[in-house]
Design a protein around this motif. Structure first.
Motif, mmCIF file in Angstrom:
data_model
loop_
_atom_site.group_PDB
_atom_site.id
_atom_site.type_symbol
_atom_site.label_atom_id
_atom_site.label_comp_id
_atom_site.label_asym_id
_atom_site.label_seq_id
_atom_site.Cartn_x
_atom_site.Cartn_y
_atom_site.Cartn_z
ATOM 1 N N LEU A 169 1.001 -1.435 -0.219
ATOM 2 C CA LEU A 169 0.179 0.149 -0.011
ATOM 3 C C LEU A 169 0.837 1.062 0.139
ATOM 4 O O LEU A 169 0.606 2.212 -0.535
ATOM 5 C CB LEU A 169 -0.969 -0.080 1.224
ATOM 6 C CG LEU A 169 -2.378 -0.453 1.027
ATOM 7 C CD1 LEU A 169 -2.836 -0.595 2.524
ATOM 8 C CD2 LEU A 169 -3.048 0.259 0.030
ATOM 9 N N PHE A 170 1.727 1.137 1.054
ATOM 10 C CA PHE A 170 2.584 2.660 1.004
ATOM 11 C C PHE A 170 3.967 2.721 0.315
ATOM 12 O O PHE A 170 4.514 3.683 0.596
ATOM 13 C CB PHE A 170 2.785 2.847 2.785
ATOM 14 C CG PHE A 170 1.332 2.970 3.223
ATOM 15 C CD1 PHE A 170 0.662 4.136 3.089
ATOM 16 C CD2 PHE A 170 0.945 2.171 4.282
ATOM 17 C CE1 PHE A 170 -0.511 4.276 3.652
ATOM 18 C CE2 PHE A 170 -0.462 2.047 4.959
ATOM 19 C CZ PHE A 170 -0.972 3.528 4.785
ATOM 20 N N LEU A 193 -0.305 15.193 -16.176
ATOM 21 C CA LEU A 193 -0.819 15.493 -15.139
ATOM 22 C C LEU A 193 -0.287 17.127 -14.289
ATOM 23 O O LEU A 193 0.969 17.082 -14.531
ATOM 24 C CB LEU A 193 -0.824 14.405 -13.731
ATOM 25 C CG LEU A 193 -1.313 14.999 -12.571
ATOM 26 C CD1 LEU A 193 -2.718 14.751 -12.625
ATOM 27 C CD2 LEU A 193 -0.758 13.986 -11.474
ATOM 28 N N GLN A 194 -1.046 17.845 -14.061
ATOM 29 C CA GLN A 194 -0.669 19.162 -13.791
ATOM 30 C C GLN A 194 -1.210 19.358 -12.140
ATOM 31 O O GLN A 194 -2.460 18.797 -11.862
ATOM 32 C CB GLN A 194 -0.941 20.211 -14.434
ATOM 33 C CG GLN A 194 -0.238 20.515 -15.647
ATOM 34 C CD GLN A 194 -0.657 21.614 -16.502
ATOM 35 O OE1 GLN A 194 -1.416 22.355 -16.078
ATOM 36 N NE2 GLN A 194 -0.220 21.684 -17.689
ATOM 37 N N LEU A 195 -0.407 20.087 -11.359
ATOM 38 C CA LEU A 195 -0.922 20.449 -10.110
ATOM 39 C C LEU A 195 -2.246 21.576 -10.196
ATOM 40 O O LEU A 195 -3.004 21.496 -9.305
ATOM 41 C CB LEU A 195 0.238 21.037 -9.176
ATOM 42 C CG LEU A 195 0.065 20.838 -7.664
ATOM 43 C CD1 LEU A 195 -0.297 19.556 -7.452
ATOM 44 C CD2 LEU A 195 1.185 21.593 -6.922
ATOM 45 N N THR A 196 -2.042 22.241 -11.200
ATOM 46 C CA THR A 196 -3.351 23.418 -11.452
ATOM 47 C C THR A 196 -3.278 23.735 -12.899
ATOM 48 O O THR A 196 -2.330 23.720 -13.342
ATOM 49 C CB THR A 196 -3.069 24.745 -10.453
ATOM 50 O OG1 THR A 196 -4.096 25.454 -10.715
ATOM 51 C CG2 THR A 196 -1.962 25.122 -10.821
ATOM 52 N N GLY A 197 -4.284 24.022 -13.136
ATOM 53 C CA GLY A 197 -4.629 24.822 -14.531
ATOM 54 C C GLY A 197 -5.147 23.716 -15.619
ATOM 55 O O GLY A 197 -5.127 24.053 -16.723
ATOM 56 N N GLN A 198 -5.613 22.659 -15.284
ATOM 57 C CA GLN A 198 -6.244 21.492 -16.322
ATOM 58 C C GLN A 198 -7.233 20.847 -15.714
ATOM 59 O O GLN A 198 -7.325 20.398 -14.503
ATOM 60 C CB GLN A 198 -5.185 20.802 -16.701
ATOM 61 C CG GLN A 198 -4.848 19.629 -15.522
ATOM 62 C CD GLN A 198 -3.879 18.697 -16.008
ATOM 63 O OE1 GLN A 198 -3.008 18.000 -15.362
ATOM 64 N NE2 GLN A 198 -3.445 18.255 -17.469
ATOM 65 N N ALA A 199 -8.252 20.610 -16.481
ATOM 66 C CA ALA A 199 -9.450 19.853 -15.940
ATOM 67 C C ALA A 199 -9.245 18.580 -15.768
ATOM 68 O O ALA A 199 -9.658 17.742 -14.921
ATOM 69 C CB ALA A 199 -10.728 20.281 -16.616
ATOM 70 N N TYR A 240 11.866 19.187 -8.697
ATOM 71 C CA TYR A 240 11.119 19.930 -7.506
ATOM 72 C C TYR A 240 10.375 21.155 -8.331
ATOM 73 O O TYR A 240 9.484 21.622 -8.165
ATOM 74 C CB TYR A 240 12.050 20.323 -6.408
ATOM 75 C CG TYR A 240 11.163 21.235 -5.515
ATOM 76 C CD1 TYR A 240 10.529 20.481 -4.519
ATOM 77 C CD2 TYR A 240 11.164 22.582 -5.307
ATOM 78 C CE1 TYR A 240 9.420 21.033 -3.682
ATOM 79 C CE2 TYR A 240 10.530 23.224 -4.512
ATOM 80 C CZ TYR A 240 9.523 22.382 -3.625
ATOM 81 O OH TYR A 240 8.969 23.373 -2.706
ATOM 82 N N GLU A 241 11.389 21.754 -9.218
ATOM 83 C CA GLU A 241 10.953 23.070 -9.829
ATOM 84 C C GLU A 241 9.867 22.970 -10.729
ATOM 85 O O GLU A 241 8.758 23.424 -10.797
ATOM 86 C CB GLU A 241 12.153 23.694 -10.414
ATOM 87 C CG GLU A 241 11.653 25.217 -11.326
ATOM 88 C CD GLU A 241 12.706 25.534 -11.909
ATOM 89 O OE1 GLU A 241 13.135 25.013 -12.819
ATOM 90 O OE2 GLU A 241 12.925 26.564 -11.696
ATOM 91 N N PHE A 269 6.737 21.060 -8.570
ATOM 92 C CA PHE A 269 5.919 21.972 -7.710
ATOM 93 C C PHE A 269 5.757 23.343 -7.913
ATOM 94 O O PHE A 269 5.088 24.005 -7.353
ATOM 95 C CB PHE A 269 6.459 21.440 -6.278
ATOM 96 C CG PHE A 269 6.169 20.116 -5.880
ATOM 97 C CD1 PHE A 269 4.916 19.800 -5.582
ATOM 98 C CD2 PHE A 269 7.266 19.353 -5.741
ATOM 99 C CE1 PHE A 269 4.664 18.196 -5.537
ATOM 100 C CE2 PHE A 269 7.053 17.991 -5.429
ATOM 101 C CZ PHE A 269 5.785 17.486 -5.364
ATOM 102 N N GLN A 270 6.979 24.073 -8.727
ATOM 103 C CA GLN A 270 6.732 25.394 -8.900
ATOM 104 C C GLN A 270 6.029 25.802 -10.202
ATOM 105 O O GLN A 270 5.566 26.692 -10.095
ATOM 106 C CB GLN A 270 8.310 26.008 -8.537
ATOM 107 C CG GLN A 270 8.821 25.804 -7.284
ATOM 108 C CD GLN A 270 10.287 26.269 -7.120
ATOM 109 O OE1 GLN A 270 10.898 25.857 -7.796
ATOM 110 N NE2 GLN A 270 10.480 27.267 -6.295
ATOM 111 N N LYS A 271 6.227 24.686 -11.152
ATOM 112 C CA LYS A 271 5.545 24.869 -12.394
ATOM 113 C C LYS A 271 4.475 24.094 -12.462
ATOM 114 O O LYS A 271 3.641 24.051 -13.527
ATOM 115 C CB LYS A 271 6.748 24.678 -13.710
ATOM 116 C CG LYS A 271 7.648 25.806 -13.572
ATOM 117 C CD LYS A 271 8.389 25.758 -15.022
ATOM 118 C CE LYS A 271 9.573 26.795 -14.905
ATOM 119 N NZ LYS A 271 10.345 26.502 -16.169
ATOM 120 N N MET A 319 3.974 21.060 -12.921
ATOM 121 C CA MET A 319 3.789 19.915 -13.926
ATOM 122 C C MET A 319 4.355 18.693 -13.406
ATOM 123 O O MET A 319 5.545 18.143 -13.500
ATOM 124 C CB MET A 319 4.703 20.358 -15.388
ATOM 125 C CG MET A 319 4.264 21.429 -15.955
ATOM 126 S SD MET A 319 4.929 21.829 -17.713
ATOM 127 C CE MET A 319 6.633 22.469 -17.317
#
Lengths: 295, 454
Positions: free
Chosen positions: A30-31, A47-53, A257-258, A261-263, A265
């Motif tokens: 599981l972990f 997959l994006q953290l934000t900006g896509q449905a 990381y950039e 988490f920063q862009k 993507m």
């Protein structure tokens, strides 16, 4: 409990022994295995953290994009520089030198030197990072010393960031190599070195023809562990330079990381993480090949 | 089988508790509203914490049995967004109310992280008090509204009168074009050693501050003030290869090449903004600072870096256009909004809390505490608000000549590309042309090729 229908009488017993392990296995799956498999999957999505449905499966697109990305290639190059400088050359050689010198040193000296080196190693990465940041920064210790010696000072983290972080990693990680090599050197029978000494071999020749061949296995193990540790150094560089200025000290973990988490993507960042794994594997293969010959 | 039963049972229990422990993120009780906001990385700055503490008391008193739980996220801007987005992804961790920057809100709306608020807003009489531009700040491309703005901001030039006096510059300084700004900085560099002549935020570590306080304040001053130099609304495409872009980069390059700005390594320190507000300006170590209207929030009573005499020590000037062409002034505006995550457990209660925060009295209290610019008409015309703080009038007047960012979903990535271009010319790693063409490349990736050459 389980009435397993089996023809072999050993089966139920085997099952009975395996059962207590089941929870641990479930937890591991599981972990540990689960997230790893999920990571491998999202490396092939956009997959994006934000900006896509919705995210979709894009095959090898992320990997193709990486090899076309100048910033990625720069990160690969810096990772190689950082690894070769701080792990292969720095930690390894310095660790061996310290171990060899400590063989001949008196007990108090040994305790003192060993204590200092190991202290640097047991410090948390972030603390070590801040210490070295304070050492290298413009108003830092190093420049104070240089100033006192009337030598020109500069902002090291800005002019030579990759060297500064490499030095930091050597400072922090040498203890591990020293311990491995101390143990290895203690294994060498005294008679052999003494016999060589009687035959008139000098220090360097003894090192080259007797000591090194005899601790070859340890060298291999140490190089491997060292390299893999160095490849994944993040906190130290993050605290000291954040991969900057520009991206002159942005090794692969920082680049990852950039991107993730920063862009935002995540897919691309994960793909880069898989590529970092490949770099580590390549190093390992090279070491194994180099050190396969028997003593 | 007996001996194995007990450990097996135990292990199963352990597994079950471990799993459920991992799964009880929010512990969402129907009577608790969980609120996430950005806490300053400077421990002495607790403006928002204090205000929300007061609101919590008021809300809990007015709604017996209901609880407010504050979930501060202590991080620099760019990391705050990341943490927030990760929380928004799962109902287990999503708060009931979040503080969202208008620059990111469209991106998060597209991701489906936020809930449309139209149903609530229709029933909320106070909404009519909000000025139209503020209402549209959190309106998405689908026409629905996703956030309630808690004020806006404008930007301009802060200058240190003491430094100006030493440099022989006028106390009522008002540059008419970019050259005036640079030549004042050159004068300060010559005559007042040991201070930063001109601070322009730059590079990735500064994040959105570099894009908005630094670059866009220049870029939006290149044209006639009517057309957007970043995004072409007609073709719905992002603009590449424009001369305006290069001109703005050249300004940044000049500042750092001629050493008119902070030391490059300081400028690229992620906490430099905090240092500017908390240390350098109060100590008279900066000549000119291109910065936002909210600076005094850190200098008010009880704010952490109390500096009541700031209004005597600092002067204000609007940022001029490139050559002084009409409209003469330039400012950018953004601001933050209160939004409700789509995965929130208690959306109704969350909006109730927004209503508590946005009564006229409370909104006014917040604008003043936060040095924000009012977005409620009734507050904007209240003399008590206008006289509450020196500088409020100056910055509120700038709203007339302000610009809003093209905050479409791609904007955060476009912003990062701008920061990279800035960083390249700041460190001297790349020429203006190279940095600009790098931006054009990045822009294609960030916007899926939705670009148009100018």
């Amino acid at each position: 409990m389980p009435a397993v229908s089996s023809r072999r009488p050993g089966r139920p017993r085997l099952l009975a022994r395996a059962l207590p392990l089941a929870p641990a296995v479930v937890l591991l799956l599981l972990f540990l295995a689960g997230p790893i498999a999920y990571c491998a999957y999202i490396a092939f999505t956009d997959l994006q953290l934000t900006g896509q449905a919705h995210s979709s499966f894009v095959g090898f697109e992320n990997f193709r994009a990486a090899f076309k990305d100048e910033a990625f290639l720069n990160a690969v190059w810096l990772t190689l520089v950082f690894t070769v400088l701080s792990s292969l050359v720095g930690q390894n050689t310095l660790g061996l030198a310290l171990a060899a010198l400590m063989q001949r040193a008196s007990k108090p000296v040994r305790t003192l030197v060993g204590g200092i080196v190991i202290t640097a190693w047991v410090l948390p990465e972030v603390v070590a990072g801040f210490l070295l940041y304070a050492f290298f920064r413009r108003e830092g210790t190093l420049n104070a010393i240089l100033d006192w010696l009337h030598l020109p000072t500069q902002n090291w983290l800005f002019t030579l960031p990759i060297l500064a972080v490499s030095f930091a990693n050597v400072w922090r990680g040498t203890a591990f190599s020293m311990l491995v090599y101390s143990a290895a050197l203690n294994e060498i029978p005294k008679e052999i070195t003494e016999a060589a000494e009687v035959d008139g071999a000098g220090g360097w020749r003894r090192m080259w023809h007797i000591t090194l061949p005899m601790i070859r296995r340890s060298i291999g193990t140490n190089l491997m562990l060292n390299t893999l540790q160095t490849l994944s150094v993040f906190g130290l560089i993050w605290v000291m330079t954040r991969g900057g200025p520009g991206n002159r000290s942005q090794t692969l973990p920082l680049f990852m990381y950039e991107q993730a988490f920063q862009k935002s993507m995540i897919g691309y960042g994960t793909a880069v993480a898989l590529l970092l794994l490949v770099v580590g594997a390549l190093f390992s293969v090279v070491y194994m090949r180099l050190l396969r010959t028997e003593v | 089988m007996r001996p194995t039963a007990t450990p097996l049972l135990l292990a199963t229990l352990l597994t079950a508790t471990a799993l459920s422990a991992c799964g009880s993120g929010s512990g969402s009780s129907p009577d608790t509203v969980r609120i996430s906001f950005k806490q300053s990385t400077d421990n002495s700055i607790r403006v928002m914490d204090t205000y929300l503490g007061q609101m919590k008391k008021e809300f809990e008193k007015a709604n017996p049995g209901k609880k407010v739980e504050l979930v501060p996220i202590k991080a620099p801007d760019s990391e705050y967004y990341t943490k927030l987005q990760q929380m928004l992804r799962s109902p287990k961790t999503a708060p009931d109310l979040v503080y969202e920057d208008t620059f990111l809100i469209n991106s998060d709306i597209t991701s489906g992280y936020l809930k449309p608020l139209d149903a609530y807003l229709d029933k909320w009489p106070d909404w009519n008090q909000f000025i139209d531009t503020a209402k549209s700040a959190a309106r998405a491309q689908d026409g629905k509204t996703y956030g309630v703005p808690d004020g806006t901001d404008t930007r301009g030039l802060w200058f240190d009168k003491g430094v100006f006096q030493k440099a022989g510059l006028p106390a009522d300084w008002q540059p008419k074009n970019w050259d005036d700004v640079l030549s004042a900085a050159r004068t300060i560099k010559r005559k007042v050693p040991g201070v930063v002549p001109l601070n322009v935020y730059t590079g990735k570590p500064a994040g959105e501050a570099a894009t908005m306080q630094g670059f866009e304040m220049l870029l939006y001053g290149t044209g006639d003030g009517k057309t957007d130099p970043m995004y072409d609304a007609g073709s719905k495409k992002w603009i590449t290869g424009s001369q305006a872009f290069k001109d703005a980069l050249t300004f940044v390059e000049t500042v750092y090449k001629e050493k008119l700005g902070p030391d490059v390594s300081d400028a690229l320190d992620p906490n430099y903004g905090t240092t500017v507000r908390g240390e350098l300006l109060p100590k008279g170590k900066i000549g000119i600072d291109l910065d936002g209207s909210w600076l005094p929030q850190d200098w008010q009573q009880g704010a952490g870096h109390e500096w009541p005499e700031w209004s005597q020590k600092l002067g204000l000037a609007y940022m001029p256009t490139q050559h002084g062409q009409a409209p003469g002034k330039v400012s950018m505006s953004g601001g933050w909004t209160w939004a409700i995550p789509s995965k929130a457990g208690n959306p109704d209660l969350a909006f109730k809390f927004v209503e508590t925060m946005q009564t006229k009295a409370n909104a006014q209290k917040w604008y003043i505490a936060n040095s924000g610019i009012a977005v409620r008409k009734d507050v904007a015309s209240d003399p008590a608000y206008i006289q509450a703080q020196p500088g409020i009038k100056f910055f509120t007047d700038l709203v007339a000549s302000t610009h809003y960012r093209p905050a479409y979903p791609a904007y955060p990535k476009v912003s990062t590309a701008v920061q990279e271009a800035m960083e390249g010319v700041t460190t001297g790693d790349s020429s203006v042309d190279k940095a600009a063409s790098g931006y054009d490349e990045e822009l294609k990736t960030a916007t899926d090729g939705q670009v148009v050459g100018k």
